[in-house]
Scaffold this motif. Structure first.
Motif, mmCIF file in Angstrom:
data_model
loop_
_atom_site.group_PDB
_atom_site.id
_atom_site.type_symbol
_atom_site.label_atom_id
_atom_site.label_comp_id
_atom_site.label_asym_id
_atom_site.label_seq_id
_atom_site.Cartn_x
_atom_site.Cartn_y
_atom_site.Cartn_z
ATOM 1 N N VAL A 76 0.843 -1.200 0.000
ATOM 2 C CA VAL A 76 0.000 0.000 0.000
ATOM 3 C C VAL A 76 0.879 1.251 0.000
ATOM 4 C CG1 VAL A 76 -1.627 1.356 1.382
ATOM 5 C CG2 VAL A 76 -1.996 -1.094 1.066
ATOM 6 N N ARG A 77 1.932 1.226 0.791
ATOM 7 C CA ARG A 77 2.851 2.367 0.840
ATOM 8 C C ARG A 77 3.532 2.575 -0.512
ATOM 9 N NH1 ARG A 77 4.978 5.464 4.701
ATOM 10 N NH2 ARG A 77 7.067 6.320 4.475
ATOM 11 N N ARG A 78 3.886 1.497 -1.177
ATOM 12 C CA ARG A 78 4.493 1.615 -2.513
ATOM 13 C C ARG A 78 3.521 2.271 -3.487
ATOM 14 N NH1 ARG A 78 4.823 -0.923 -7.487
ATOM 15 N NH2 ARG A 78 3.024 -2.224 -6.965
ATOM 16 N N LEU A 100 3.812 5.808 -5.571
ATOM 17 C CA LEU A 100 3.618 5.913 -7.016
ATOM 18 C C LEU A 100 2.570 6.964 -7.352
ATOM 19 C CD1 LEU A 100 3.698 2.132 -8.025
ATOM 20 C CD2 LEU A 100 5.329 3.871 -8.719
ATOM 21 N N THR A 101 1.499 7.011 -6.574
ATOM 22 C CA THR A 101 0.450 8.000 -6.815
ATOM 23 C C THR A 101 1.002 9.413 -6.682
ATOM 24 O OG1 THR A 101 -1.262 6.494 -6.009
ATOM 25 C CG2 THR A 101 -1.797 8.832 -6.037
ATOM 26 N N ASP A 102 1.784 9.661 -5.636
ATOM 27 C CA ASP A 102 2.386 10.980 -5.444
ATOM 28 C C ASP A 102 3.280 11.359 -6.625
ATOM 29 O OD1 ASP A 102 1.240 11.871 -3.163
ATOM 30 O OD2 ASP A 102 2.904 11.397 -1.832
ATOM 31 N N VAL A 103 4.090 10.405 -7.056
ATOM 32 C CA VAL A 103 5.023 10.689 -8.143
ATOM 33 C C VAL A 103 4.286 10.884 -9.461
ATOM 34 C CG1 VAL A 103 6.930 9.761 -9.504
ATOM 35 C CG2 VAL A 103 6.949 9.520 -7.026
ATOM 36 N N PHE A 104 3.278 10.079 -9.715
ATOM 37 C CA PHE A 104 2.509 10.238 -10.951
ATOM 38 C C PHE A 104 1.859 11.620 -11.019
ATOM 39 C CE2 PHE A 104 1.870 5.398 -11.241
ATOM 40 C CZ PHE A 104 2.964 5.277 -12.080
ATOM 41 N N CYS A 105 1.314 12.065 -9.889
ATOM 42 C CA CYS A 105 0.706 13.394 -9.849
ATOM 43 C C CYS A 105 1.759 14.474 -10.074
ATOM 44 C CB CYS A 105 -0.004 13.613 -8.524
ATOM 45 S SG CYS A 105 -1.482 12.598 -8.292
ATOM 46 N N SER A 106 2.948 14.263 -9.535
ATOM 47 C CA SER A 106 4.032 15.218 -9.708
ATOM 48 C C SER A 106 4.473 15.292 -11.163
ATOM 49 C CB SER A 106 5.213 14.827 -8.817
ATOM 50 O OG SER A 106 6.243 15.789 -8.873
ATOM 51 N N ASP A 130 6.379 18.752 -12.648
ATOM 52 C CA ASP A 130 7.448 19.063 -11.697
ATOM 53 C C ASP A 130 8.784 18.548 -12.214
ATOM 54 O OD1 ASP A 130 5.560 20.176 -10.043
ATOM 55 O OD2 ASP A 130 5.317 18.367 -8.825
ATOM 56 N N ASN A 131 9.860 19.203 -11.794
ATOM 57 C CA ASN A 131 11.180 18.755 -12.256
ATOM 58 C C ASN A 131 11.615 17.485 -11.527
ATOM 59 O OD1 ASN A 131 12.550 19.454 -9.759
ATOM 60 N ND2 ASN A 131 12.410 21.602 -10.403
ATOM 61 N N ALA A 132 12.669 16.886 -12.022
ATOM 62 C CA ALA A 132 13.116 15.590 -11.517
ATOM 63 C C ALA A 132 13.537 15.665 -10.056
ATOM 64 C CB ALA A 132 14.271 15.069 -12.377
ATOM 65 N N ARG A 133 14.040 16.820 -9.616
ATOM 66 C CA ARG A 133 14.474 16.949 -8.229
ATOM 67 C C ARG A 133 13.306 16.823 -7.267
ATOM 68 N NH1 ARG A 133 18.345 15.787 -4.791
ATOM 69 N NH2 ARG A 133 18.362 17.198 -3.012
ATOM 70 N N ILE A 134 12.166 17.402 -7.636
ATOM 71 C CA ILE A 134 10.980 17.294 -6.788
ATOM 72 C C ILE A 134 10.504 15.845 -6.744
ATOM 73 C CG2 ILE A 134 8.551 17.955 -6.575
ATOM 74 C CD1 ILE A 134 9.270 20.669 -7.697
ATOM 75 N N VAL A 135 10.531 15.175 -7.894
ATOM 76 C CA VAL A 135 10.143 13.766 -7.954
ATOM 77 C C VAL A 135 11.043 12.934 -7.062
ATOM 78 C CG1 VAL A 135 9.984 11.741 -9.450
ATOM 79 C CG2 VAL A 135 9.169 13.971 -10.269
ATOM 80 N N GLU A 136 12.339 13.214 -7.109
ATOM 81 C CA GLU A 136 13.288 12.470 -6.275
ATOM 82 C C GLU A 136 13.018 12.697 -4.794
ATOM 83 O OE1 GLU A 136 18.131 11.862 -5.824
ATOM 84 O OE2 GLU A 136 17.321 13.549 -6.968
ATOM 85 N N GLU A 137 12.707 13.927 -4.416
ATOM 86 C CA GLU A 137 12.411 14.227 -3.018
ATOM 87 C C GLU A 137 11.149 13.506 -2.546
ATOM 88 O OE1 GLU A 137 14.103 15.782 -0.739
ATOM 89 O OE2 GLU A 137 15.757 16.252 -2.105
ATOM 90 N N ARG A 138 10.170 13.405 -3.412
ATOM 91 C CA ARG A 138 8.951 12.674 -3.048
ATOM 92 C C ARG A 138 9.261 11.206 -2.795
ATOM 93 N NH1 ARG A 138 4.045 15.092 -3.667
ATOM 94 N NH2 ARG A 138 3.965 17.081 -4.796
ATOM 95 N N MET A 139 10.117 10.611 -3.624
ATOM 96 C CA MET A 139 10.488 9.211 -3.437
ATOM 97 C C MET A 139 11.297 9.025 -2.148
ATOM 98 S SD MET A 139 11.333 7.679 -7.217
ATOM 99 C CE MET A 139 12.546 8.920 -7.625
ATOM 100 N N LEU A 140 12.201 9.957 -1.872
ATOM 101 C CA LEU A 140 13.011 9.869 -0.659
ATOM 102 C C LEU A 140 12.140 9.955 0.590
ATOM 103 C CD1 LEU A 140 16.111 12.066 -1.612
ATOM 104 C CD2 LEU A 140 16.016 9.565 -1.387
ATOM 105 N N ALA A 141 11.046 10.686 0.502
ATOM 106 C CA ALA A 141 10.145 10.791 1.643
ATOM 107 C C ALA A 141 9.544 9.443 2.006
ATOM 108 C CB ALA A 141 9.037 11.800 1.338
ATOM 109 N N TYR A 142 9.434 8.565 1.020
ATOM 110 C CA TYR A 142 8.907 7.212 1.251
ATOM 111 C C TYR A 142 10.028 6.201 1.475
ATOM 112 C CZ TYR A 142 4.235 8.696 -0.168
ATOM 113 O OH TYR A 142 3.014 9.320 -0.251
ATOM 114 N N LYS A 143 11.291 6.692 1.515
ATOM 115 C CA LYS A 143 12.447 5.836 1.750
ATOM 116 C C LYS A 143 12.586 4.758 0.688
ATOM 117 C CE LYS A 143 12.444 6.614 6.738
ATOM 118 N NZ LYS A 143 12.439 5.975 8.087
ATOM 119 N N ILE A 144 12.370 5.128 -0.541
ATOM 120 C CA ILE A 144 12.531 4.186 -1.656
ATOM 121 C C ILE A 144 13.984 4.187 -2.100
ATOM 122 C CG2 ILE A 144 11.898 3.710 -4.048
ATOM 123 C CD1 ILE A 144 9.726 3.029 -2.070
#
Length: 246
Positions: A215-217, A221-227, A232-246
């Motif tokens: 569910v967390r995964r 993915l939902t957050d990143v898809f919306c981004s 949004d630029n790649a840095r924002i996408v990366e920060e969103r993924m880091l927030a989930y510890k991926i």
């Protein structure tokens, strides 16, 4: 293969067997087919009555995750998402279509398709959130099969004990039959409590952890898809993924 799960079950069973031997008992006294039949079939029937066929079958199929959990695809997902984000920023959302056929995960493919179709980011989140909620409800309902088994097994074991005592009382005039009845009475209780606390409940808890991770995964993915859909630029996408510890 999750060897820790296999080792855990073997260690739990070995503790009971070795304890019996240390106390001077015989292993054969723990092997009572009648007691096992009462507990196993009785518990299965109670769980099936509570859960229904579809959840029961799904719960049984999920058992394989205990010994062979879904593979960790964190690194692959991260690479793919960064690639999609960069491509979308550089070439537009329609350019992501060339990646669609290579995606095997249905949820990821659905999100990618929504981006390609130009759906508004808020609508994408709404659609995928419903998908996540449906998935989580269905999976947790299946996991409850093992939780229910852990709840019913001890009680069924007590029923087996009562049946054994009834058998003893019916054969008070035949001492040769008393031993079997007493064995069933006590061993049925051991089976019920042992299966619940050493097998069923640990399985349920492990499956709940796996479902929570999935569910967390999907939320990530939902957050990143919306981004990505929002440009949004790649840095924002990366920060969103880091927030989930991926």
């Amino acid at each position: 293969m999750d060897w820790a799960s296999l080792a855990g079950i073997l260690l739990a069973l070995a503790g009971i067997v070795f304890g019996q031997v240390i106390e001077g008992g015989h292993i054969d006294s723990l092997l009572q087919p009648a007691a096992f039949t009462i507990v196993a079939i009785g518990t299965m029937g109670a769980v099936l009555l509570q859960s229904g066929t579809s959840s029961f079958v799904r719960g049984v199929r999920m058992l394989r995750w205990v010994f062979s959990p879904p593979p960790d695809r964190s690194s692959t997902i991260s690479q793919d998402l960064m690639t999609w984000s960069s491509t979308a920023r550089r070439e537009g959302l329609l350019s992501l279509e060339r990646y669609l056929n290579a995606v095997k995960d249905p949820f990821t493919a659905k999100g990618l398709r929504l981006i390609i179709d130009g759906i508004d980011p808020y609508k994408i989140r709404e659609i995928l959130d419903v998908d996540i909620s449906t998935y989580e409800r269905r999976e947790r309902q299946a996991v409850k099969v093992w939780e229910a088994a852990g709840g019913y097994a001890p009680t069924i074991g007590i029923l087996g004990a009562v049946l054994g005592l009834i058998h003893v009382m019916e054969n008070l005039t035949e001492p040769s039959k008393l031993g079997g009845g007493i064995a069933i009475a006590f061993v049925a209780t051991i089976y019920g409590v042992g299966l619940a606390n050493l097998i069923f409940l640990p399985i349920a808890n492990k499956l709940k952890t796996i479902v929570t991770d999935e569910v967390r995964r999907r939320e990530m993915l939902t957050d990143v898809f919306c981004s990505v859909a929002n440009g949004d630029n790649a840095r924002i996408v990366e920060e969103r993924m880091l927030a989930y510890k991926i």
